[in-house]
Design an enzyme around this catalytic site. Structure first.
Site, PDB file in Angstrom:
ATOM      1  N   HIS A 139       0.854  -1.194   0.000  1.00  9.57           N
ATOM      2  CA  HIS A 139       0.000   0.000   0.000  1.00  9.57           C
ATOM      3  C   HIS A 139       0.888   1.241   0.000  1.00  9.57           C
ATOM      4  CE1 HIS A 139      -3.997  -1.817   1.671  1.00  9.57           C
ATOM      5  NE2 HIS A 139      -3.468  -2.562   0.718  1.00  9.57           N
ATOM      6  N   GLU A 146       1.014   3.809   1.919  1.00  8.42           N
ATOM      7  CA  GLU A 146       1.577   4.205   3.213  1.00  8.42           C
ATOM      8  C   GLU A 146       2.776   3.338   3.589  1.00  8.42           C
ATOM      9  OE1 GLU A 146      -2.985   4.275   3.980  1.00  8.42           O
ATOM     10  OE2 GLU A 146      -1.604   3.479   2.464  1.00  8.42           O
ATOM     11  N   CYS A 205      -6.140   1.797   6.079  1.00  5.89           N
ATOM     12  CA  CYS A 205      -6.745   0.551   6.532  1.00  5.89           C
ATOM     13  C   CYS A 205      -6.079   0.131   7.842  1.00  5.89           C
ATOM     14  CB  CYS A 205      -6.580  -0.536   5.469  1.00  5.89           C
ATOM     15  SG  CYS A 205      -4.856  -1.022   5.213  1.00  5.89           S
ATOM     16  N   CYS A 229      -2.229  -0.459   7.491  1.00  7.78           N
ATOM     17  CA  CYS A 229      -1.443   0.768   7.357  1.00  7.78           C
ATOM     18  C   CYS A 229      -1.500   1.616   8.622  1.00  7.78           C
ATOM     19  CB  CYS A 229      -1.916   1.565   6.153  1.00  7.78           C
ATOM     20  SG  CYS A 229      -1.580   0.737   4.578  1.00  7.78           S
TER      21      CYS A 229
END
Length: 240
Positions: free
Chosen positions: A142, A144, A172, A175
């Site tokens: 992801h 992040e 999420c 993260c």
């Protein structure tokens, strides 16, 4: 009614005004505990007596009339309150969010879900990344997570104390956990994620008192622009 220097100290009134708390109504909306923590986050040296004064003002009584049980309750609230920070000016946050949006657009061009993130240290971007889960065959990639890895390499430390992370979509749970573990100071996100958001939509890991409390979070910066990038991407997919 504007806050005055009685019973509050002049430096307290001035610091509150800089935080946008100028009237009794502002103080009531913020709450005595959060206002107290904001002053501390802003670097003002404050004592418990300031907290008592705030609560007394909101109750319409003298601070001396607050009983011990009420004071103890306020101190428990301070201890259990989610992390509080003074966030940058809106114009500054929008500038960094635009950089994150550029990363999101790169992801969209690659066929990745368009989420972008940047890490800011001392007013300078030290990492910028976007989703690469599809191309890397790696669910952990992801925006992040990739931005944190870049920033850690740049800073020479996996702990990113004092850094801010700007991300176009609410983090999420994976993260959010990584951001907390990295001890990021502030997380600023754009659009909410009602299905998996872990900064308030589905749950809020950042305010979980069981976890390390280092990271304050703020959403809604350039929210429409961040939302549009996602909607355009999924609309294009539906249209083939």
């Amino acid at each position: 009614m504007k806050l005055t220097t009685l019973p509050l100290a002049p430096k307290t009134v001035a610091a509150l005004a800089q935080l946008g708390i100028e009237t009794l109504a502002d103080l009531r909306e913020t709450g005595s505990v959060k206002a107290f923590l904001l002053l501390k986050a802003a670097g003002l040296t404050v004592t418990q007596s300031t907290l008592w004064q705030f609560e007394a003002l909101l109750s319409g009584i003298n601070a001396a009339d607050l009983d011990e049980s009420r004071k103890s309750g306020l101190l428990r609230q301070v201890k259990n309150h989610p992390p509080v920070a003074v966030f940058p000016m809106p114009s500054e946050m929008e500038n960094f969010m635009r950089a994150a949006l550029e990363q999101a657009k790169i992801a969209a061009q690659m066929g990745e879900i368009p989420v972008g993130a940047v890490v800011v240290q001392n007013g300078r971007i030290i990492a910028a990344a976007h989703n690469t889960c599809v191309s890397d065959h790696n669910i952990s990639h992801h925006a992040e997570i990739r931005a944190l890895a870049q920033a850690g390499a740049a800073a020479g430390n996996y702990r990113l104390d004092g850094c801010d992370v700007y991300v176009t979509l609410e983090p999420c749970a994976m993260c959010a956990s990584a951001l907390i573990q990295a001890r990021v100071k502030r997380v600023i996100f754009g659009a909410v994620e009602p299905k998996t958001g872990a900064a308030g939509s589905v749950l809020n890991l950042f305010e979980n008192s069981v976890l390390n409390k280092h990271t304050a979070v703020l959403g809604g910066i350039l929210a429409e622009a961040c939302k549009d990038v996602l909607q355009d991407f999924f609309a294009a997919r539906r249209n083939g």
